[in-house]
Each structure stands twice: as structure tokens, then as C-alpha cells.
Design an enzyme around this catalytic site. Structure first.
Site, PDB file in Angstrom:
ATOM      1  CB  CYS A 136       8.564  11.316   0.940  1.00  0.00           C
ATOM      2  SG  CYS A 136       8.604  12.652   2.106  1.00  0.00           S
ATOM      3  NE  ARG A 175      -1.285   2.301   2.265  1.00  0.00           N
ATOM      4  CZ  ARG A 175      -1.022   4.056   2.951  1.00  0.00           C
ATOM      5  NH1 ARG A 175      -1.157   4.490   2.260  1.00  0.00           N
ATOM      6  NH2 ARG A 175      -0.992   4.194   4.107  1.00  0.00           N
ATOM      7  CG  ASP A 176       3.034   4.749   3.077  1.00  0.00           C
ATOM      8  OD1 ASP A 176       2.257   5.379   1.685  1.00  0.00           O
ATOM      9  OD2 ASP A 176       3.602   4.654   3.929  1.00  0.00           O
ATOM     10  CG  HIS A 181       3.221   5.138   8.603  1.00  0.00           C
ATOM     11  ND1 HIS A 181       3.102   4.084   7.812  1.00  0.00           N
ATOM     12  CD2 HIS A 181       4.069   6.144   7.725  1.00  0.00           C
ATOM     13  CE1 HIS A 181       3.430   4.156   6.793  1.00  0.00           C
ATOM     14  NE2 HIS A 181       4.119   5.545   6.709  1.00  0.00           N
TER      15      HIS A 181
END
Lengths: 302, 302
Positions: free
Chosen positions: A235, A11-12, A202
Site C-alpha cells: 500500500c 497490475r496492482d 477491490h
């Protein structure tokens, strides 16, 4: 000591990679992660495919992953429409992000923090009624790319609001990777003043503090840590920066620190190699390049 | 709290890069580091140029660096011939490596550990007589690429031998980057049983544990940490691996942890950019890519 690693690569990780990975490759990645010992996996997010095209196949991923009693799948949702899809797809848990600052909340989710909290309450109520566990992730809890420093008391206030609105677990996210262990200890302390729910963290390794933060979180009593095999993810606010802390590097650090995670290092490295091949670019994780160092603690060998 | 950062980019960093950097570029790198606040710099090593061609210009580097009362230059030496050269070149300190394991000692320095300790004693005596400070670095103190785990008691025994042989400072090196904070705490504890000399640490980030280790060392009372601007250096025993912990990333972590280092982050990033250009390859350090926080969000420009 023990900590649960929540695998967020599918996911991330993949959500923040520019390469689009096929559904079949995502499922193979998840299967490799399970083979390595992953038992709690954030498999996808149920968001608008125009906003996050990398997750447009959420239903297909959930339809293809192996279903086992000992593996729980998490779906990220940002609104009730997403929850509908997550429920229909059969996730075991939902993760809902509430961003700590107004500017980031508006830019990330198109709503104020107050509206995000109301939305969390609605999602949480319905998800729990359907028998799902609900995590509230406080995004940008360590710092905001738009507003700068975030007051820990503000984070604690949001933690309390999420607890009151029905969270089963609180996750504190260093979304842009600015925190240090002292920040982790501070956020644990202020959170513990308002809740005794399980705390999950996280971390992004954007500024090379992610692993120190992870170890500090374990030291402080965190029950779960997010990580992505390969350290994929990047990021979005620092395009050249690295992503989530890598599951294999975290597994190494925890094992050598005497903290059980249930993961087997060589298996995680294999999962990372698989997704590295799909992405066509070297992943940030270091264990795959450096190799393991003799199975464990100096005296006994784990 | 405060810690001294020993800048080792010009020595351990450049020594392990395949690209040969000109003497002028090395001096410019050192000048940029001084401008950033570096006051103790391992500038070069006095070893045989056939073994380490990257350091063949040791005398020229020392002849070209700015001499200031507040800046100390360290030269690495491995034998008395190297000490002669270091003394003639006018270093302020010498650093002598004694490797913790027999196999690594033979391969790295062509002598047994006992012979290395005898050599250290000879070097140390002459260097101190010449008014120089002497550091004994215990190489592979956290693990050996050939023999595996290294018993902390063995390290403590070597520390004691070096103290008895006239060291002014003890440096413990995780040469291959395998340690975790628990190892740091253990080595500090066993070292403190045999000496109260200043303890310096040398970490590589080979397996992403270097920054956690550095913070743990500060926590445990270390007075100095080695780091290289840019994180250059690699690891000769894991060719694909990253190098020393990066001075800029360490500076960020320390500053945010409330530990004074005397270094100014943007200046270190400038020094790293300079050497990155010379090496022609992206350096492992992350702060140059991610940017400072808050002093610089991606939106506003650093």
C-alpha cells in the site's frame, strides 16, 4: 453461489512492489495464472512510465501474453493518451479509476474529481465505441488517507455519475484497507439505489479485514472480486503494510464457503511462488506457507 | 453489540514461539495489556516444563502479575497435577482442552478422547469446588491436522459431554486455522442444540480466515473471542504459518463494526510492540504497521 476473481497481481500487485520484474517474468506469471483458471486478468496499466516505471513495458506485456477466446485482459488507463495505448495494445477491457475524494484525486491523478469524471466519460465513450467493456473503479471508497472517512452517499453519487457516463461495471475499492463487512454492506446498499450494473470489489488486507470484506461482498451479491496471487502489492500510503487480498487465500475461503470461483488452489500457489522468486521477498499470502486443508467441505469434500 | 476478548498472548502466543521470554517481560506484557483494557487474560499454562519450556515459570508469572478485582487470570491445565499448581498459584479460572479427534488427542495430550473427558470431569469438579470458573475448549473443532475434517455432530457431542461434566463456558478452537464463517455458523447451530452456556471461540489466522470467523462468531452470538496481542503464537503443525488472530487487528475490526470490546487500540499496539521487541522478530499483526484509521493517517502521524 459463484463469483469471478479478477486477477490484479500483474497490475496492482507489481505496480506497488519496489522490485522491477522483467517482461518475461510478468508473462510467465500471467501464464501460470491462466493455468490455474484465471480468465479475467488486469495485465498492466497504460500510465506514464516516469510515474509508474513498473508498468513501462505495458505494450510488451500485452504483445507477449497468450491470446485465448476464454481469457480477457484488462488495462488500467487514467487518461485518453493511456486509452490510445491500450487500444493499440489490444486489451479486451479498460479499467478507469475515479478517486472518491478531492485531495487523493489531485495527488493520485493530478485532477479534481469533476475532471476525473469528465475524463472517465471521454475514455468510456471511445472505449465502448471500439467494442471494449469499461469498468469504473471508485478509489478510496471506504476511506481516504488524506481526508479520512468518506460518506457512502458521496460514493453513491460517483457511482451514479459513472453509470451515466457509460460504465459497464462498477468497482468499489478499499484502496487503503480500512473497511469492515458492515461498510461493504452499506456501500452495496447505496450503490443498488442508483444502479443495477454488476458490482466488483477491490480489497486490500492492510488491516486484516480484506477477507471478511470479500466474503461479505459475495454475500451481498458482488459479481467480481479483485485479488493478486501472492497478495503482492503493498500500500503506497502505508509502506510496511500488506497488499491486495491474495488470490490463493481468497480461493481457499471461497471454496470452503461453497462459492465457485473457477480457480484451482494449487495452481494459484504455483503462480504466487513464481512471482515470489522474482520479487525476492516472502509474499503476504498464507496458503503457500500453511498448505491446503483437505479439499473442501466437512461432509462431502468439494 | 459487545464481545469480550480473552487475551491469550501470554499463554497460547508465547507457548508457540521458539524464543524464551523472561518472566519479567511476560509480566510487563500482561501489565501493558491491562493498561489497554484487557480484563480476562490467559496468563500461563500449568503443564510439564519439559513438554512446554516456555511456560516453566507459570508460578512466577502468577506471583508477579497485578491483582485487581476487575482482572481475571486464566490458567490452562491438562491434568489434575496441573490443577493443583493452578490452584496454588491463585488463578481465577481454568481452561481445559479436550481435543476433538483421537489422533490429535493422543499426540497432544497422550490420552484418548474418552480419557480426556474423564480428566475434564475430575478437574472441573475440583476447580468448581474451589470456586473457580471452568472453560472446556474443544481443540481442533474445525479440522484436525491428522484426521482431516471433523464432523460438527462429533463436536456437538463433545460439547454436551463437557457441559454435563461441569463446564461454565464452552470454547471452540480452530487450532490449525482451517475454518470459514460458514463453519462457525454450523458449529454454533449444533452447539446451541445441546447447551445454552456462553460460547467462546479461539481462531488462528493460519489461512487468513481468522478475522472473518471472529466477526461471524460475534454475529452468531459468541460471548468471548480469544486473541493474542501481536498475533503471536504460530501454529505447531504449520511451522511457517501465523498464529492467533491479533488482539489489535480484532479490536480495529470490532470497533469499526460497532461491537464494543473494552479494549483501546493504541494500548494494545503498545503491548504488541513490547513483546515484539522481546521476541526479536516482526509480529504478524497488521495494525502496528498500517496504523489506525482515521485516528492516524500515514501523513499526519498516528
Amino acid at each position: 453461489m459463484a463469483v469471478e476473481i479478477v486477477e490484479v497481481g500483474p497490475r496492482d500487485g507489481l505496480q506497488n512492489e519496489s522490485a522491477l520484474v522483467s517482461t518475461a517474468a510478468k508473462i510467465a506469471y500471467i501464464e501460470a495464472l491462466i493455468a490455474a483458471g484465471a480468465r479475467r486478468i488486469e495485465a498492466t496499466s497504460f500510465v506514464h512510465p516516469k510515474r509508474v516505471p513498473q508498468m513501462a513495458d505495458a505494450e510488451a506485456v500485452m504483445a507477449g501474453v497468450p491470446r485465448r477466446d476464454d481469457v480477457r485482459y484488462i488495462g488500467l488507463v487514467v487518461n485518453e493518451r493511456g486509452l490510445d495505448r491500450a487500444l493499440a495494445a489490444g486489451v479486451d477491457e479498460v479499467n478507469v479509476v475515479v478517486v472518491a475524494t478531492e485531495t487523493f484525486s489531485e495527488r493520485n491523478q493530478g485532477m479534481s474529481v469533476a475532471d476525473a469524471l469528465r475524463s472517465f466519460g471521454a475514455i468510456s465513450g471511445r472505449a465502448r465505441a471500439a467494442g471494449l467493456r469499461v469498468t469504473a473503479t471508485i478509489g478510496a471508497a471506504f476511506g481516504c488517507p488524506f481526508e479520512g472517512e468518506v460518506n457512502p452517499q458521496r460514493v453513491a453519487g460517483l457511482v451514479k455519475s459513472c453509470v451515466d457516463a457509460g460504465a459497464d461495471e462498477i468497482a468499489l475499492a478499499d484502496t487503503i484497507g480500512v473497511g469492515v463487512p458492515a461498510d461493504v454492506a452499506r456501500l452495496i446498499a447505496v450503490s443498488r439505489e442508483v444502479t443495477d450494473l454488476p458490482l466488483r470489489f477491490h480489497f486490500h488486507n492492510t488491516r486484516n479485514t480484506g477477507y471478511a470484506n470479500a466474503l461479505a461482498a459475495v454475500e451481498g451479491g458482488a459479481t467480481a472480486l479483485d485479488a493478486s496471487a501472492g497478495g503482492i502489492g503493498g500500500c503506497p500510503f502505508a509502506p510496511a503494510a500488506t497488499g491486495n487480498i491474495a488470490t490463493e487465500d481468497l480461493t481457499y475461503a471461497l471454496r470452503r464457503s461453497g462459492v465457485a470461483s473457477g480457480l484451482e488452489l494449487s495452481g494459484v500457489i504455483r503462480a504466487a511462488a513464481l512471482i515470489e522468486k522474482e520479487l525476492g521477498a516472502e509474499v503476504p499470502a498464507l496458503l503457500g506457507r500453511a498448505g491446503d486443508f483437505p479439499g473442501g467441505s466437512p461432509e462431502t469434500g468439494v
